[in-house]
Design an enzyme around this catalytic site. Sequence first.
Site, PDB file in Angstrom:
ATOM      1  N   ARG A 196       2.807 -42.739  -5.806  1.00 56.40           N
ATOM      2  CA  ARG A 196       1.894 -41.637  -5.496  1.00 56.40           C
ATOM      3  C   ARG A 196       0.561 -41.813  -6.210  1.00 56.40           C
ATOM      4  NH1 ARG A 196       0.354 -36.929  -8.124  1.00 56.40           N
ATOM      5  NH2 ARG A 196       1.978 -36.881  -9.704  1.00 56.40           N
ATOM      6  N   PHE A 242     -10.483 -40.296  -9.708  1.00 60.71           N
ATOM      7  CA  PHE A 242      -9.069 -40.420 -10.056  1.00 60.71           C
ATOM      8  C   PHE A 242      -8.556 -41.764  -9.557  1.00 60.71           C
ATOM      9  CE2 PHE A 242      -5.581 -37.818 -11.633  1.00 60.71           C
ATOM     10  CZ  PHE A 242      -6.284 -36.827 -12.298  1.00 60.71           C
ATOM     11  N   HIS A 293       3.755 -42.762 -15.400  1.00 58.24           N
ATOM     12  CA  HIS A 293       2.320 -42.531 -15.607  1.00 58.24           C
ATOM     13  C   HIS A 293       1.915 -43.339 -16.840  1.00 58.24           C
ATOM     14  CE1 HIS A 293      -1.423 -40.499 -16.497  1.00 58.24           C
ATOM     15  NE2 HIS A 293      -1.303 -39.719 -15.443  1.00 58.24           N
ATOM     16  N   GLN A 315       7.858 -42.816 -10.390  1.00 59.66           N
ATOM     17  CA  GLN A 315       6.587 -43.228 -10.990  1.00 59.66           C
ATOM     18  C   GLN A 315       6.524 -43.029 -12.500  1.00 59.66           C
ATOM     19  OE1 GLN A 315       2.734 -40.850 -10.423  1.00 59.66           O
ATOM     20  NE2 GLN A 315       2.377 -42.740  -9.315  1.00 59.66           N
ATOM     21  N   LEU A 320       1.862 -35.660 -21.275  1.00 56.56           N
ATOM     22  CA  LEU A 320       0.852 -36.336 -20.481  1.00 56.56           C
ATOM     23  C   LEU A 320      -0.571 -36.171 -21.003  1.00 56.56           C
ATOM     24  CD1 LEU A 320       1.001 -37.898 -17.752  1.00 56.56           C
ATOM     25  CD2 LEU A 320      -0.049 -35.870 -16.755  1.00 56.56           C
ATOM     26  N   ARG A 357      -1.304 -46.001 -10.651  1.00 50.20           N
ATOM     27  CA  ARG A 357      -0.485 -45.872 -11.862  1.00 50.20           C
ATOM     28  C   ARG A 357       0.555 -46.964 -12.019  1.00 50.20           C
ATOM     29  NH1 ARG A 357       0.192 -39.339 -11.219  1.00 50.20           N
ATOM     30  NH2 ARG A 357      -1.945 -38.909 -11.841  1.00 50.20           N
ATOM     31  N   THR A 368      -3.883 -36.559 -19.013  1.00 52.20           N
ATOM     32  CA  THR A 368      -4.238 -36.689 -17.594  1.00 52.20           C
ATOM     33  C   THR A 368      -5.077 -37.924 -17.292  1.00 52.20           C
ATOM     34  OG1 THR A 368      -5.413 -35.673 -15.744  1.00 52.20           O
ATOM     35  CG2 THR A 368      -6.251 -35.158 -17.911  1.00 52.20           C
ATOM     36  N   GLU A 369      -4.855 -38.429 -16.055  1.00 49.13           N
ATOM     37  CA  GLU A 369      -5.675 -39.523 -15.549  1.00 49.13           C
ATOM     38  C   GLU A 369      -7.141 -39.076 -15.453  1.00 49.13           C
ATOM     39  OE1 GLU A 369      -3.541 -41.675 -12.458  1.00 49.13           O
ATOM     40  OE2 GLU A 369      -5.355 -41.473 -11.264  1.00 49.13           O
ATOM     41  N   HIS A 407       7.234 -39.838 -14.747  1.00 45.37           N
ATOM     42  CA  HIS A 407       6.343 -38.758 -14.346  1.00 45.37           C
ATOM     43  C   HIS A 407       6.687 -38.103 -13.026  1.00 45.37           C
ATOM     44  CE1 HIS A 407       2.645 -36.511 -14.358  1.00 45.37           C
ATOM     45  NE2 HIS A 407       2.214 -37.080 -13.250  1.00 45.37           N
ATOM     46  N   GLY A 428      12.596 -21.737  -5.869  1.00 42.10           N
ATOM     47  CA  GLY A 428      11.563 -22.417  -6.646  1.00 42.10           C
ATOM     48  C   GLY A 428      10.246 -21.672  -6.499  1.00 42.10           C
ATOM     49  N   ALA A 429       9.578 -21.465  -7.636  1.00 40.76           N
ATOM     50  CA  ALA A 429       8.332 -20.703  -7.641  1.00 40.76           C
ATOM     51  C   ALA A 429       7.191 -21.519  -8.217  1.00 40.76           C
ATOM     52  CB  ALA A 429       8.527 -19.416  -8.435  1.00 40.76           C
ATOM     53  N   SER A 435      -0.090 -34.914  -5.441  1.00 40.36           N
ATOM     54  CA  SER A 435       1.083 -34.041  -5.410  1.00 40.36           C
ATOM     55  C   SER A 435       0.651 -32.595  -5.207  1.00 40.36           C
ATOM     56  CB  SER A 435       1.913 -34.168  -6.684  1.00 40.36           C
ATOM     57  OG  SER A 435       2.950 -33.210  -6.615  1.00 40.36           O
TER      58      SER A 435
HETATM   59  C1  LIG Z   1       2.334 -32.847 -17.000  1.00 39.08           C
HETATM   60  C2  LIG Z   1       2.109 -33.002 -15.534  1.00 39.08           C
HETATM   61  C3  LIG Z   1       0.808 -33.069 -15.026  1.00 39.08           C
HETATM   62  C4  LIG Z   1       0.601 -33.220 -13.653  1.00 39.08           C
HETATM   63  N1  LIG Z   1      -0.689 -33.277 -13.183  1.00 39.08           N
HETATM   64  C5  LIG Z   1      -0.901 -33.366 -11.837  1.00 39.08           C
HETATM   65  C6  LIG Z   1      -2.226 -33.335 -11.297  1.00 39.08           C
HETATM   66  O1  LIG Z   1      -3.222 -33.181 -12.011  1.00 39.08           O
HETATM   67  N2  LIG Z   1      -2.378 -33.460  -9.962  1.00 39.08           N
HETATM   68  C7  LIG Z   1      -1.318 -33.603  -9.119  1.00 39.08           C
HETATM   69  O2  LIG Z   1      -1.519 -33.712  -7.913  1.00 39.08           O
HETATM   70  N3  LIG Z   1      -0.046 -33.613  -9.617  1.00 39.08           N
HETATM   71  C8  LIG Z   1       0.181 -33.485 -10.936  1.00 39.08           C
HETATM   72  N4  LIG Z   1       1.473 -33.486 -11.420  1.00 39.08           N
HETATM   73  C9  LIG Z   1       2.592 -33.437 -10.471  1.00 39.08           C
HETATM   74  C10 LIG Z   1       2.699 -32.046  -9.874  1.00 39.08           C
HETATM   75  O3  LIG Z   1       2.280 -31.102 -10.818  1.00 39.08           O
HETATM   76  C11 LIG Z   1       4.126 -31.714  -9.459  1.00 39.08           C
HETATM   77  O4  LIG Z   1       4.652 -32.754  -8.683  1.00 39.08           O
HETATM   78  C12 LIG Z   1       4.130 -30.443  -8.632  1.00 39.08           C
HETATM   79  O5  LIG Z   1       3.455 -29.414  -9.318  1.00 39.08           O
HETATM   80  C13 LIG Z   1       5.541 -30.007  -8.266  1.00 39.08           C
HETATM   81  O6  LIG Z   1       5.466 -28.742  -7.660  1.00 39.08           O
HETATM   82  P1  LIG Z   1       6.754 -28.078  -7.023  1.00 39.08           P
HETATM   83  O7  LIG Z   1       6.303 -26.776  -6.464  1.00 39.08           O
HETATM   84  O8  LIG Z   1       7.396 -29.046  -6.106  1.00 39.08           O
HETATM   85  O9  LIG Z   1       7.760 -27.861  -8.236  1.00 39.08           O
HETATM   86  P2  LIG Z   1       7.610 -27.191  -9.691  1.00 39.08           P
HETATM   87  O10 LIG Z   1       6.257 -26.687  -9.958  1.00 39.08           O
HETATM   88  O11 LIG Z   1       8.198 -28.164 -10.632  1.00 39.08           O
HETATM   89  O12 LIG Z   1       8.541 -25.924  -9.581  1.00 39.08           O
HETATM   90  C14 LIG Z   1       9.941 -26.030  -9.444  1.00 39.08           C
HETATM   91  C15 LIG Z   1      10.509 -24.647  -9.288  1.00 39.08           C
HETATM   92  O13 LIG Z   1      11.881 -24.749  -8.947  1.00 39.08           O
HETATM   93  C16 LIG Z   1      12.615 -23.818  -9.672  1.00 39.08           C
HETATM   94  N5  LIG Z   1      13.989 -24.315  -9.794  1.00 39.08           N
HETATM   95  C17 LIG Z   1      14.414 -25.540 -10.151  1.00 39.08           C
HETATM   96  N6  LIG Z   1      15.761 -25.595 -10.165  1.00 39.08           N
HETATM   97  C18 LIG Z   1      16.205 -24.376  -9.788  1.00 39.08           C
HETATM   98  C19 LIG Z   1      17.477 -23.791  -9.628  1.00 39.08           C
HETATM   99  N7  LIG Z   1      18.613 -24.458  -9.864  1.00 39.08           N
HETATM  100  N8  LIG Z   1      17.542 -22.501  -9.247  1.00 39.08           N
HETATM  101  C20 LIG Z   1      16.418 -21.768  -9.036  1.00 39.08           C
HETATM  102  N9  LIG Z   1      15.188 -22.274  -9.185  1.00 39.08           N
HETATM  103  C21 LIG Z   1      15.072 -23.561  -9.553  1.00 39.08           C
HETATM  104  C22 LIG Z   1      11.885 -23.657 -10.989  1.00 39.08           C
HETATM  105  O14 LIG Z   1      12.145 -22.393 -11.535  1.00 39.08           O
HETATM  106  C23 LIG Z   1      10.429 -23.789 -10.540  1.00 39.08           C
HETATM  107  O15 LIG Z   1       9.925 -22.526 -10.185  1.00 39.08           O
HETATM  108  C24 LIG Z   1       1.707 -33.323 -12.781  1.00 39.08           C
HETATM  109  C25 LIG Z   1       2.999 -33.244 -13.286  1.00 39.08           C
HETATM  110  C26 LIG Z   1       3.204 -33.098 -14.648  1.00 39.08           C
HETATM  111  C27 LIG Z   1       4.626 -33.073 -15.149  1.00 39.08           C
END
Ligand SMILES: Cc1cc2nc3c(=O)[nH]c(=O)nc-3n(C[C@H](O)[C@H](O)[C@H](O)COP(=O)(O)OP(=O)(O)OC[C@H]3O[C@@H](n4cnc5c(N)ncnc54)[C@H](O)[C@@H]3O)c2cc1C
Length: 580
Positions: A395, A121, A243, A241, A253, A287, A255-256, A353, A17-18, A400
């Site tokens: 949350r 927020f 939203h 959750q 979305l 939320r 945003t809040e 969300h 995951g990146a 997050s």
């Molecule tokens: C529209 C939106 C707005 C948001 N706004 C906010 C905000 O303002 N503030 C806040 O705190 N939170 C916000 N959130 C929540 C927050 O953005 C996410 O919870 C957080 O960014 C998740 O980060 P992560 O690194 O865990 O995963 P992600 O950023 O979702 O990354 C997941 C990674 O896993 C990889 N992956 C998945 N499955 C596989 C697989 N089978 N094999 C290889 N790679 C895989 C993908 O390629 C990706 O790189 C928002 C969410 C959304 C959807």
Amino acid sequence: MAPRTVVRHQFDAVIVGAGGAGLMAALEASKRCRVAVVSKLYPTRSHTGTAQGGIGAALANVEPDSWEWHMFDTVKGSDYLADQDAVEAMCREAVEVVYDLEHMGLPFNRTPEGKIDQRRFGGHTKEFGKAPVRRSCYAADRTGHMILQTLYQQCIKQQVTFFDEYHLLDLLIEHGRCAGLVALCLATGELHVFHAKSVLLATGGFGRMFKVTSNAYTLTGDGCAVAFRRGVPLQDMEFFQFHPTGIYGLGILVTEGARGEGGVLRNGRGERFMERYAPTLLDLAPRDMISRAIYLEIRDGRGVDGKDYVHLDLRHLGRDVIEGKLPDIADFVRTYLGVDPVKELVPVQPTAHYAMGGLPTTLEAQVLADGVSRPLIGLYAAGECACVSVHGANRLGTNSLVDIVVFGRRGGRHMANALASMDWPTMPAAPEARAQDLIGRLTSPASGESAAQIRAELQQIMMDHVSVFRVGDGLKEALGGLSSLRSRYQHVAVRDRALQFNVELEEALELGYLLDLAWATAVAALARTESRGAHSREDFPKRDDANWLKHSLASLHDDTVALAYKPVRITKFPPKERTY
Ligand SMILES: Cc1cc2nc3c(=O)[nH]c(=O)nc-3n(C[C@H](O)[C@H](O)[C@H](O)COP(=O)(O)OP(=O)(O)OC[C@H]3O[C@@H](n4cnc5c(N)ncnc54)[C@H](O)[C@@H]3O)c2cc1C
């Protein structure tokens, strides 16, 4: 079909995951060991890049603030289900990581004196709940995008090796230890076996189990499901959750931060209905409460024109604030709805969300094999796929982004430190066998069902029975439906037999993950006979601390989901009634 070519690699640490969590972990670990990042998306396309509103940290740049207030808000927002030692670690370290990000070059909005600017927020308050506080650090409405770009650049500088568009299929777990993983290279169809001393899962959430969601198409819970199938329990799956402000009909979305800047929700009669549900925080209540309020307004006939939406009113903010601080939102609304938020009301409805549940971990992001106290050597999880648990039953916005960078960094650091004293784990005899099998089952049948049809039915079931409000009979109906979809999934046939870029195969794999996670969610939701945070049971409307102040653990045993429970860690703030 000819067996797929298998390619082998060896790295000290592999991050899957990146997004923000994965890149932060990779950056930290790469200071001391050889790290690879395996991601099914090109890194900067990860969902973190869509985060709009901001990252919460008590910098006190624009008004007094403290990490204790942040901690109190997070615990209260979680409906007292969060583990308070984890929340304390997060709120204390939030301040440091935000400055670290700034020093790495993240272009935050600024105050006139040049400090990082902060905005309001939902659920974030001063002096333990007295009034809203400005705590969210933001870069217009593109905060996540900036985090991702900043961290990716730093990883490149650190010479992290990236395997972009590689899809995790299986974890190699032998004798209670993780020895690596198997991934499918989308460009070639080859299987890649990674032998590693440790693996960190940062695969994000799984909002795609619902019909209306703010989540990207790729958020299908892969890491959670792969570990679940390998015997790791999933924690607090009943808490998902919604939203309050998804664009009507689309779920995208708003945003809040729009309400943080002063936006107001109005029902079909033009009333500011949050006055009746949360007299102090109004439109900035948490939320879960606002989503329920919207559902209740609609149910009582106060939706707009009798339909299932309400309005978000931004008109009084004026063009400068809207274009300056919410430019992407303004664009989305114009593009998708043909509505100009400067002059018109924006139709919104709750949208699925955020997954509060996920893989249970220690404060250092080590995955707990038994869900309680025994780390699974060599396996870590951070970000939305993990449940540490800092969000409990609900949350708060901006928490997050803090969670992913704080616990991504903790995980990366722990991995790198532990490596020195670790031997190379033994590899199983045929490490790729299970992954071959999984693909073979989907690609061999001459004919069968389409994954798309099953996915549509899954999303409808979850939306109808497992969303904002739940009731026992509905959850039972959902479980019946899910069981039949799981049987039908055994007969899915992927028609495209190409090795290269077989997206039909990828979608079928993702559906399998979603079905498993939806099942765990519905089982845990039926068992929890109380209402807490995002889990709202109409047949059990009260929170019940005597019986339910505990985390759930769902595990897979012989094709059933078994539930166990563990206590919540309470340090500073004993549970109280939650009013706003
Ligand atoms: C529209 C939106 C707005 C948001 N706004 C906010 C905000 O303002 N503030 C806040 O705190 N939170 C916000 N959130 C929540 C927050 O953005 C996410 O919870 C957080 O960014 C998740 O980060 P992560 O690194 O865990 O995963 P992600 O950023 O979702 O990354 C997941 C990674 O896993 C990889 N992956 C998945 N499955 C596989 C697989 N089978 N094999 C290889 N790679 C895989 C993908 O390629 C990706 O790189 C928002 C969410 C959304 C959807």
